[in-house]
Design an enzyme around this catalytic site. Structure first.
Site, PDB file in Angstrom:
ATOM      1  N   GLY A 116       1.942  30.861  14.980  1.00  0.00           N
ATOM      2  CA  GLY A 116       2.362  32.188  14.567  1.00  0.00           C
ATOM      3  C   GLY A 116       2.589  33.076  15.761  1.00  0.00           C
ATOM      4  N   GLY A 137       1.298  38.472  21.166  1.00  0.00           N
ATOM      5  CA  GLY A 137       1.715  37.214  21.760  1.00  0.00           C
ATOM      6  C   GLY A 137       1.717  36.129  20.686  1.00  0.00           C
ATOM      7  N   ASP A 139      -9.842  45.688   9.448  1.00  0.00           N
ATOM      8  CA  ASP A 139      -8.581  45.072   9.007  1.00  0.00           C
ATOM      9  C   ASP A 139      -8.843  43.884   8.086  1.00  0.00           C
ATOM     10  OD1 ASP A 139      -5.861  44.880   8.738  1.00  0.00           O
ATOM     11  OD2 ASP A 139      -5.537  43.846  10.652  1.00  0.00           O
TER      12      ASP A 139
END
Ligand SMILES: *[C@@H]1O[C@H](CO)[C@@H](O)[C@H](O)[C@H]1NC(C)=O
Ligand SMILES: *[C@@H]1O[C@H](CO)[C@@H](O)[C@H](O)[C@H]1NC(C)=O
Ligand SMILES: *[C@@H]1O[C@H](CO)[C@@H](O)[C@H](O)[C@H]1NC(C)=O
Ligand SMILES: *[C@@H]1O[C@H](CO)[C@@H](O)[C@H](O)[C@H]1NC(C)=O
Ligand SMILES: *[C@@H]1O[C@H](CO)[C@@H](O)[C@H](O)[C@H]1NC(C)=O
Ligand SMILES: *[C@@H]1O[C@H](CO)[C@@H](O)[C@H](O)[C@H]1NC(C)=O
Ligand SMILES: *[C@@H]1O[C@H](CO)[C@@H](O)[C@H](O)[C@H]1NC(C)=O
Ligand SMILES: *[C@@H]1O[C@H](CO)[C@@H](O)[C@H](O)[C@H]1NC(C)=O
Ligand SMILES: *[C@@H]1O[C@H](CO)[C@@H](O)[C@H](O)[C@H]1NC(C)=O
Ligand SMILES: *[C@@H]1O[C@H](CO)[C@@H](O)[C@H](O)[C@H]1NC(C)=O
Ligand SMILES: *[C@@H]1O[C@H](CO)[C@@H](O)[C@H](O)[C@H]1NC(C)=O
Length: 775
Positions: A464, A469, A582
């Site tokens: 991914g 990055g 998150d």
């Protein structure tokens, strides 16, 4: 015509070569030799015969030396203790296969003393310098031929390539070096060099029975205390643990077999390697194992550490004081140091010492498959365990080595030292770390290891990509699968922030948190190395009609409970107390058994003491999961994580995303929809149809929906804590009535553009790392 001629020439050459080879091979085998005769190995490197050492008037020995060089260098002697006094000696093979050296009166002065024999035995000097006795009916020189006897099993003062230095753990047989008494007298001198008789593998040099030098334990690449004996271009070496033959030994191999190199234990007790230089026609001293004064065994006594850059060289480890300060003042350090505070066993802590040569492992225990954490637990449990460390240094550190009893013979190494964790009284630990900044406790991986694990970050290995990055999958040499987050070189996150973040995550350990294995900071690369979760993230399953069928209700309930426990650990039980900020289905990874693991701590914040609410100017996270007070005012607390958890619970139950939820009858989001069903007493209709029906314990489903709704209430004060949540999910106690959720309708959400913008937000302080989130 041309072709025929060539063929003819070739076959002729082959015939000649073959003839030469047989002729030479036959010269390296023998039945007997007299003084004056010699035997040369097939390739001409070594020669066997009778000799007199320089200055040893008249004594004759059977020995092996280098044939091709001008300086006579004897590498092995048969009758070290029993020289002949004249040149009447004969070395021969007796009938059952024993090598004997007899004098003029036919008296045996030396023999190979073998118990396994064979009728047609012959002796042969091999190209390696090994004199072997073998069954003469064996025509083929098999690589792994079992010899009746071999000189390599009885080294003198010289270790040649291919010789073993070690022990048989069953028979106790020990291959070791013994020094010569003097250059003119090969009989056994005062020094031996051998594998320690007990504990984990290291090698010790003794004068008589006293240890004078240790190499330090083997760390997978070299011996801990001899960094200068590391890999080089002349030879390679290894420590072999042969479980089949119960052998454990060191041996080396020359990279270029025409280079002459030997390891010698000198009569002064130095361990030295020499390499032959043709140009100068002399032996070059390549290295001496003992580097300096600090290599004198136990110079600083127990719990002392020698540092060659200090004057005086000896000092006590932190938390220790000289046992006899007066002796210490006169530079007699041999009695070492004692603890300032005695150990209590219970509550003891471990203090990390970096850059050291490991202490004596005579009283040690090891396990190659345990990791550092398990090692610490094992050592903590056993009060006589005084220290622990990784066994091997490769791949960020693997295995477990534990010490019992006093720690002796440590020294500082300026390069390539290792980390050891020493047991200290809890109160001492407090004093020592109070003002002192804690070290980065995370294993550092070598860039080369990561490059090879990920096939040099090949596209095939890419999992991914995000604002930070890319994420790559990889496999370490030990077969462990890893996920590597490689920070983009353009990412503005600085090394310090990166390290700071890494230290925070490294300290979190829970079965429902993804494990960070280490990091790599080298050559302007910054990477995080995680355990790899082959089954991807939760969103990959629950929001997919077909894949969601793999998750029946019991599995979903397990997942809900697992996430709850992971989050409880973050909020309450971990050393740091962390707000994730998150939490979402995409950040819940699944292992082989679909156990959930919370990942992605890029936005996490730790909070100390009683601080539970903080405010940020910069709201980062993922809409749809963010609580109202965080999304609109930047307030975050454990209760904003609880909100995200509630959203995730309702998503797991319904198989629908909160954001992007649509219903023909209304304009509510998933939370609003769930709330409506709840108020109408139809909560069970929220359950994902792919879960199947009838067999589900609806009580569990309804309770989970109820808990989910309690978590997404608008006012943070109304939301339960994660410990309440875990309790409620387990069915303990009555549940209060939820208030209306915050973010009830779609219009309360933001636009899709902002989501993308924010989830990829990237600044010096806050970077969204989204592991394995292949968008
Ligand atoms: C051999 O035997 C003779 C006569 O017994 C004796 O004088 C001589 O010392 C012996 N030689 C050796 C080397 O033992
Ligand atoms: C020496 O002893 C061996 C075996 O004992 C015997 O075969 C041999 O003939 C003897 N040699 C001499 C010269 O006596
Ligand atoms: C020869 O064998 C005996 C008895 O087995 C043993 O005591 C002796 O140490 C051995 N000698 C050598 C040189 O191996
Ligand atoms: C061996 O040690 C003894 C006792 O310390 C000493 O007398 C002797 O000289 C030493 N031998 C050698 C060859 O160094
Ligand atoms: C091996 O060493 C010899 C002698 O130093 C040299 O001539 C030869 O080129 C070397 N071979 C290799 C493969 O390096
Ligand atoms: C030597 O080791 C001690 C103990 O680990 C440590 O406190 C000290 O900083 C080290 N000194 C050097 C020069 O590495
Ligand atoms: C080494 O540790 C592993 C993992 O904890 C364990 O399964 C194994 O039994 C241990 N081996 C020994 C010899 O204790
Ligand atoms: C602690 O370890 C030592 C050495 O391995 C062992 O002998 C002892 O039984 C252990 N003690 C406990 C309580 O496990
Ligand atoms: C890895 O790839 C980079 C860039 O593609 C290249 O420069 C480097 O030499 C490669 N490294 C290895 C070890 O193959
Ligand atoms: C989960 O992972 C295991 C092990 O890699 C694999 O065998 C299995 O097929 C995976 N399940 C799914 C649904 O991908
Ligand atoms: C905890 O709260 C008290 C009172 O509210 C305050 O005085 C104290 O400084 C706080 N402690 C920490 C570590 O924040």
């Amino acid at each position: 015509m041309m072709c025929g001629l060539q063929l003819f020439c070739c076959s002729l050459l082959l015939i000649i070569a073959a003839t030469l080879a047989t002729a030479e091979a036959s010269t390296s085998t023998f039945q007997s030799i007299k003084d004056g005769e010699t035997i040369v190995s097939t390739d001409g490197t070594f020669e066997l015969g009778f000799f007199t050492p320089a200055g040893a008037s008249g004594n004759r020995y059977i020995g092996i030396w280098y044939k091709k060089i001008s300086v006579t260098t004897v590498v092995w002697v048969a009758n070290r203790e029993t020289p002949l006094t004249d040149s009447s000696g004969i070395l021969r093979i007796t009938d059952p296969g024993i090598l004997v050296l007899v004098n003029q009166n036919n008296t045996t002065v030396w023999s190979s003393n073998t118990s396994t024999t064979a009728p047609n035995a012959v002796a042969q000097l091999l190209d390696s310098g090994n004199l072997v006795v073998k069954d003469g009916s064996d025509k083929v020189d098999a690589e792994d031929e079992k010899y009746l006897w071999q000189s390599f099993d009885y080294p003198g003062d010289t270790l040649l390539a291919g010789m073993k230095l070690g022990r048989n753990t069953v028979t106790g047989f020990n291959w070791h070096l013994t020094s010569w008494r003097s250059p003119s007298d090969p009989s056994q001198g005062n020094f031996t060099f051998q594998h320690g008789p007990r504990g984990y593998a290291e090698q010790v040099l003794r004068e008589g029975s006293d240890i004078t030098f240790r190499t330090g334990p083997w760390n997978g690449i070299r011996f801990s205390g001899t960094p200068h004996l590391g890999p080089n271009y002349v030879y390679t070496y290894q420590l072999v643990f042969d479980d089949h033959d119960h052998e454990e030994y060191y041996s080396y191999k020359l990279l270029n077999s025409s280079v002459l190199s030997r390891l010698v234990l000198t009569q002064d007790g130095l361990l030295q390697r020499y390499t032959w230089i043709d140009r100068t026609q002399s032996w070059f001293l390549y290295l001496t194992a003992q580097m300096d004064n600090c290599d004198n065994y136990a110079l600083c006594g127990a719990y002392g550490a020698c540092n060659i850059e200090n004057s005086p060289v000896c000092g006590c480890l932190k938390g220790f004081v000289p046992k006899f300060p007066k002796d210490w003042d006169t530079m007699d350090w041999s009695n070492g140091c004692v603890r300032k505070t005695p150990l209590a066993c219970n509550g003891d802590k471990f203090l990390k010492y970096s850059g050291v040569k490991f202490p004596n492992t005579e009283q040690s225990w090891f396990n190659k498959s345990m990791n550092l954490k398990e090692c610490e637990m094992e050592c903590t449990r056993n009060c006589s365990c005084t220290a622990y460390s990784n066994l091997y240094i490769s791949e960020g550190g693997t295995g477990c080595l534990m010490w019992f009893g006093d720690l002796i013979d440590m020294r500082n190494l300026t390069e390539n030292g290792q980390d050891i964790y020493i047991r200290m009284a809890a109160s001492e630990q407090g004093k020592l770390t109070h003002s002192k900044k804690e070290d980065l406790e995370l294993p550092l991986f070598d860039l080369a290891t990561i490059v090879s694990a990920t096939s040099n970050f090949s596209n095939d290995n890419k999992l991914g990509e995000g604002g930070f990055g890319c994420v790559f999958k990889g496999m370490l040499r030990n077969g462990q699968e890893i996920a590597v987050k490689r920070l983009s070189k353009h990412s503005s996150q600085g090394v310090n922030e990166f390290k700071n973040e890494v230290t925070h995550i490294a300290k979190l350990q829970h079965r429902n948190l993804v494990k960070l294995l280490g990091c790599c900071i080298q050559a302007d690369e910054m990477m995080l190395i995680y355990e790899c979760m082959p089954n991807k993230s939760l969103d990959f399953f629950i929001f997919d009609q077909r894949k969601s069928m793999l998750l029946d209700w019991p599995k979903r309930f397990d997942i809900i409970n697992g996430i709850a426990r992971g989050l409880l650990y973050l909020h309450q039980d971990s050393r740091l107390r962390v707000i994730h900020r998150d939490l979402k289905a995409g950040n819940i990874l699944l292992d082989n058994e679909f156990n959930p693991k919370i990942s992605d701590f890029g936005l996490a914040r730790s909070f100390g003491g009683n601080e539970t609410v903080a405010e940020t100017m910069r709201v980062v996270g993922t809409y749809g999961y963010m609580s109202p007070e965080y999304a609109s005012d930047g307030f975050y607390s454990t209760k904003s994580d609880v909100f995200s958890f509630g959203v995730s619970v309702l998503e797991i139950i319904s198989g629908k995303r909160n954001r992007g939820f649509s219903h023909p009858d209304h304009d509510l989001n998933l939370l609003g929809h769930a709330w409506n069903l709840y108020t109408e007493g139809r909560s069970i209709e929220l359950l994902d149809t792919s879960v199947g029906d009838s067999t589900n314990p609806s009580e569990e489903v309804l309770r989970s929906i109820h808990v989910g709704l309690l978590c997404v209430q608008k006012d943070p004060e109304d939301r339960p804590s994660m410990s309440d949540v875990v309790r409620m999910l387990s069915g303990e106690g009555a549940l209060s009535q939820p208030e209306k959720p915050g973010f009830y309708s779609k219009s309360s959400d933001r636009s899709e553009n902002q989501v993308n913008h924010l989830s990829r937000a990237c600044s010096a302080n806050e970077v969204s790392f989204t592991l394995l989130d292949a968008r």
